[in-house]
Design an enzyme around this catalytic site. Structure first.
Site, PDB file in Angstrom:
ATOM      1  N   HIS A 154       0.540  -1.681   0.283  1.00 48.92           N
ATOM      2  CA  HIS A 154       0.410   0.102   0.368  1.00 48.92           C
ATOM      3  C   HIS A 154       0.674   1.606   0.225  1.00 48.92           C
ATOM      4  CE1 HIS A 154      -2.738  -3.060   1.705  1.00 48.92           C
ATOM      5  NE2 HIS A 154      -3.476  -2.599   1.575  1.00 48.92           N
ATOM      6  N   GLU A 194     -17.081  -3.659  25.436  1.00 53.22           N
ATOM      7  CA  GLU A 194     -16.065  -4.847  25.066  1.00 53.22           C
ATOM      8  C   GLU A 194     -15.306  -5.345  24.206  1.00 53.22           C
ATOM      9  OE1 GLU A 194     -19.121  -5.506  24.303  1.00 53.22           O
ATOM     10  OE2 GLU A 194     -20.525  -5.709  26.181  1.00 53.22           O
ATOM     11  N   HIS A 215     -28.013 -15.236  25.883  1.00 51.00           N
ATOM     12  CA  HIS A 215     -26.580 -15.041  26.431  1.00 51.00           C
ATOM     13  C   HIS A 215     -26.260 -15.957  27.219  1.00 51.00           C
ATOM     14  CE1 HIS A 215     -28.675 -10.565  27.282  1.00 51.00           C
ATOM     15  NE2 HIS A 215     -27.700 -10.673  28.250  1.00 51.00           N
ATOM     16  N   HIS A 239      -3.951   3.539  -3.293  1.00 52.96           N
ATOM     17  CA  HIS A 239      -4.604   2.771  -2.226  1.00 52.96           C
ATOM     18  C   HIS A 239      -3.615   0.998  -1.185  1.00 52.96           C
ATOM     19  CE1 HIS A 239      -6.396   1.000   1.384  1.00 52.96           C
ATOM     20  NE2 HIS A 239      -5.698  -0.137   1.117  1.00 52.96           N
TER      21      HIS A 239
HETATM   22  C1  TPP Z   1     -11.366  -4.668  10.696  1.00 51.66           C
HETATM   23  C2  TPP Z   1     -10.649  -3.812   8.974  1.00 51.66           C
HETATM   24  N1  TPP Z   1     -11.489  -4.377   7.865  1.00 51.66           N
HETATM   25  C3  TPP Z   1     -11.315  -4.510   6.771  1.00 51.66           C
HETATM   26  C4  TPP Z   1      -9.617  -4.601   6.240  1.00 51.66           C
HETATM   27  C5  TPP Z   1      -9.662  -3.882   5.073  1.00 51.66           C
HETATM   28  N2  TPP Z   1      -8.689  -2.756   4.606  1.00 51.66           N
HETATM   29  C6  TPP Z   1      -8.210  -2.768   4.789  1.00 51.66           C
HETATM   30  S1  TPP Z   1      -7.516  -0.502   3.983  1.00 51.66           S
HETATM   31  C7  TPP Z   1      -9.088  -0.954   3.754  1.00 51.66           C
HETATM   32  C8  TPP Z   1      -9.279   0.688   3.741  1.00 51.66           C
HETATM   33  C9  TPP Z   1      -8.999   2.084   4.445  1.00 51.66           C
HETATM   34  O1  TPP Z   1      -9.137   3.141   4.815  1.00 51.66           O
HETATM   35  P1  TPP Z   1      -8.052   4.505   5.191  1.00 51.66           P
HETATM   36  O2  TPP Z   1      -7.836   3.977   5.894  1.00 51.66           O
HETATM   37  O3  TPP Z   1      -8.927   5.454   4.299  1.00 51.66           O
HETATM   38  O4  TPP Z   1      -7.038   3.654   3.802  1.00 51.66           O
HETATM   39  P2  TPP Z   1      -6.465   4.787   2.712  1.00 51.66           P
HETATM   40  O5  TPP Z   1      -7.109   3.826   1.728  1.00 51.66           O
HETATM   41  O6  TPP Z   1      -6.623   6.392   2.936  1.00 51.66           O
HETATM   42  O7  TPP Z   1      -5.001   4.252   2.821  1.00 51.66           O
HETATM   43  C10 TPP Z   1      -9.691  -1.844   4.411  1.00 51.66           C
HETATM   44  C11 TPP Z   1     -11.048  -1.712   3.926  1.00 51.66           C
HETATM   45  C12 TPP Z   1      -8.886  -3.647   6.994  1.00 51.66           C
HETATM   46  N3  TPP Z   1      -7.474  -3.930   7.667  1.00 51.66           N
HETATM   47  N4  TPP Z   1      -9.732  -4.188   8.315  1.00 51.66           N
END
Ligand code: TPP
Ligand code: MG
Length: 678
Positions: free
Chosen positions: A38, A416, A478, A269
């Site tokens: 990334h 939690e 629960h 990204h």
């Molecule tokens: C809990 C979780 N859900 C989904 C992902 C997959 N994922 C990785 S980065 C991303 C998008 C994140 O967007 P942002 O924080 O705006 O990052 P940017 O594109 O700006 O670098 C997703 C959905 C993950 N790593 N963790």
């Protein structure tokens, strides 16, 4: 001086823009070489990170675990190349350029996402979005608590986190932000990479949230800046450091900043920019070096930051050497529990074997905690708003309150997931052994952070009560069914389900001694008899085994019949009582020799040698009894074994009715045994 002192001037003659461009180049080149990763986030946040590190942060790469260092958490963990580039530039000894060239390859330290313990200086594992910022809340809280105990001379640092749109969209961030704002964790400073882009495209596809307003509503100090304006970023950090509340600095950035054609697009990204765009970026930012080359003067500027940190660490070490707190502080940071804890637990077991104390294991846990917490200050308790159900508070535990961090009990609120992440942060920070409670059923809500406790090998202790249909009237919403299987399937997690007060004390001891592994204590709401002495005596065995921690083997023979075993009944927790009653019935009514194995911890039993396991399990046919899902039990009962437990969700009724309704009774177990062996 510590980092809350006035900001330092930019180092040397090299511009921060050049320093940031080094991050950009290393990120795009490493991702390109790996053909995976990334680049957008590191390129977009390079300026913010450069200002933070060059002017503020107080770390010493040559002593990455120096206790009073500032903590840096890359919550947007997909931007791992930002962290690795920083570590190379700062001169961490385990992060030579070759590691960046081996980004995302097997055996390299530069894993896809930052992993705690994988490379020096990585404070926590991130990647599951939202975890980092929530873990940082725990670190910032631990910092205040440790300062309250040992003074500002020894503990006086900031926790910085970089969070992306994704971290702030995740639900866990709400829990964490609310808790941090409430507790006024002023040493927490979060940078939001406000690039308005995530994977699918612009964030406007899925959110209209006014993030600054959200943070303000939670009691944060909020500023918004252009994330590429280094002076504005620096001024914001200075203001944040002065605030008496946690701070959000919303940094408006361009994802993939510097890439002339792809910058600002979601295309940066999570994919390499490609050779042509990388060449164009080099041209655009004026970066003439070959891949993985950084000009000496720029590298020197970065290394000066490390030297500054080393000097600060030396000054701190002098303060520590002269401090009357030195011994107490060092022992707390080492996480060393005094022998008194284990002596107290030994005495506790002896007392309750003699008294044959009959209590719910959640109550037994409270009683054991009374002994533990009186013998050490290291433990800090809490609950997600179920203190008087989980029974996690003990006498004399003062609560942590906004601005008052001298206590040792945390009201985590109905959060939690946030609680679990905060406990990770507390454990990672050092100085404490955190434990926290909720109902076992809500392990689901805490799961993301529990998984990271296990992945990171942190001594976090989950006190999870109301562990089966035995909770009764609250009903199937629960009553946990599949949770034991889920937890047992999690690597590096000890799941303890003690059967009585003695096993509960034993399991607490084992959890406290598991320095590199989290534990879950799975505890009953309903009363359970003390089983240890009565049945070992009946079985004509030597002593009631109070000195030896029998749970440490994971499973042991609680009741060995006279003569050759015809059947072995294996059970955990509240169902051990049922198995014992079934064994007695088989013996008295049918003359069948039935052994009972109590198996409080599968994981520890799995670690025993084959001979020990065989001696416990025997060669007779086996029946397992557990008021939960069968999944996993075949490992212990084999092809011909029988499982007595749950096959679906529970129901709302008094517990004894439910056990009868679902056929988890001594009669049912005895009947199954007869069918199996006759
Ligand atoms: C809990 C979780 N859900 C989904 C992902 C997959 N994922 C990785 S980065 C991303 C998008 C994140 O967007 P942002 O924080 O705006 O990052 P940017 O594109 O700006 O670098 C997703 C959905 C993950 N790593 N963790
Ligand atoms: Mg984004």
């Amino acid at each position: 001086m510590n980092s809350q002192a006035a900001a330092l001037k930019p180092v040397a003659a090299v511009s921060e823009r050049d320093m940031a461009n080094a991050i950009r180049a290393l990120a795009m080149d490493s991702v390109q070489k790996a053909n995976s990763g990334h680049p957008g986030m590191p390129m977009g946040m390079a300026d913010v990170a450069t200002v933070l590190f060059s002017r503020f942060i107080n770390i010493d790469p040559s002593a990455p675990n120096w206790p009073d260092r500032d903590r840096f958490v890359l919550s947007a963990g997909h931007g791992s190349m930002l962290q690795y580039a920083l570590h190379y530039l700062l001169g961490y000894e385990d992060m030579p350029i070759e590691q960046l060239q081996r980004f995302r390859q097997l055996g390299s330290r530069t894993a896809g996402h930052p992993e705690y313990g994988h490379a020096l200086g990585i404070e926590t594992t991130t990647g599951p979005l939202g975890q980092g910022i929530s873990t940082a809340v725990g670190m910032a809280l631990a910092e205040r608590m440790l300062a309250a105990r040992h003074g500002a001379d020894l503990v006086d640092h900031f926790t910085y986190a970089i969070a992306g749109d994704g971290c702030l969209q995740e639900g866990i961030s709400h829990e964490a932000i609310d808790l941090a704002g409430h507790l006024k964790l002023a040493r927490l400073i979060v940078f939001w990479d406000d690039n308005a882009i995530s994977i699918d495209g612009p964030t406007s596809l899925s959110t209209s949230m006014d993030q600054p307003a959200r943070f303000e509503a939670a009691g944060w100090h909020v500023q918004s800046v252009d994330g590429h304006d280094t002076e504005a970023v620096a001024a914001a950090i200075e203001a944040a450091q002065q605030s008496d509340r946690p701070s959000l600095i919303a940094c408006r950035t361009v994802i993939g900043k510097g890439a002339p054609n792809l910058g600002g697009s979601e295309k940066t990204h999570g994919a390499p920019l490609g050779d042509a765009e990388i060449a164009a970026t080099r041209e655009n930012i004026g970066w003439a070096c070959a891949p993985f080359e950084v000009p000496d003067d720029i590298l020197f500027a970065w290394r000066e930051i490390a030297e500054r940190g080393q000097a600060a660490r030396h000054t701190w070490e002098q303060r520590l050497a002269a401090s009357p707190q030195r011994e107490a502080f060092e022992s707390a940071v080492a996480g060393a529990l005094p022998d008194a804890v284990f002596e107290a637990l030994g005495a506790f077991r002896k007392e309750h074997v003699e008294k044959a104390t009959k209590v719910a294991t959640r109550k037994a846990s409270e009683m054991a905690l009374g002994a533990i917490n009186a013998a050490t200050e290291l433990t800090v308790g809490g609950s997600a708003d179920l203190t008087h159900s989980n029974l996690t508070i003990t006498k004399g535990m003062d609560r942590i309150a906004p601005g008052d961090y001298a206590g040792r009990y945390i009201h985590y609120g109905i959060r939690e997931h946030g609680m679990a992440a905060a406990m990770n942060g507390i454990a990672l920070h050092g100085g404490f052994v955190p434990y926290g409670g909720t109902f076992l059923c809500f392990a689901d809500y805490a799961r993301g952070a529990m998984r990271l406790s296990a992945l990171m090998g942190q001594r976090v202790i989950y006190v999870m009560t109301h562990d089966s249909i035995g909770l009764g009237e609250d009903g199937p919403t629960h009553q946990p069914i599949e949770h034991l299987a889920m937890l047992r399937a999690t690597p590096n997690l000890n799941v303890f389900r003690p059967a009585d007060i003695i096993e509960t004390a034993e399991c607490w001891e084992l959890a406290l001694k598991s320095k590199n592994r989290p534990s879950v204590l799975v505890l009953s709401r309903q009363n359970l008899p003390m089983l240890r002495q009565a049945h070992s005596e009946k079985a004509h065995s030597d002593e009631p085994h109070i000195d030896e921690n029998r749970s440490s083997q994971g499973a042991y023979v609680l009741r060995e019949p006279a003569g050759h075993r015809a059947v072995t009944l294996i059970a955990t927790g509240s169902e051990v009582e049922i198995a014992v009653a079934a064994a007695e019935r088989l013996e008295t009514e049918h003359g069948i020799a039935a052994a009972v194995v109590s198996m409080p911890c599968w994981e520890l039993f799995e670690e025993q040698d084959a001979g020990t396991r065989k001696a416990v399990l025997g060669s007779a046919p086996r029946i397992a009894v557990e008021a939960a899902a069968r999944l996993g039990w075949d490992r212990w009962i084999g092809d011909t074994g029988v499982f007595v437990g749950m096959t679906g969700f529970g129901a709302s009724a008094p517990a004894p009715d439910l056990y009868r309704h679902f056929d988890i009774t001594p009669e049912a177990v005895a009947a199954a045994a007869l069918k199996l062996i006759i």
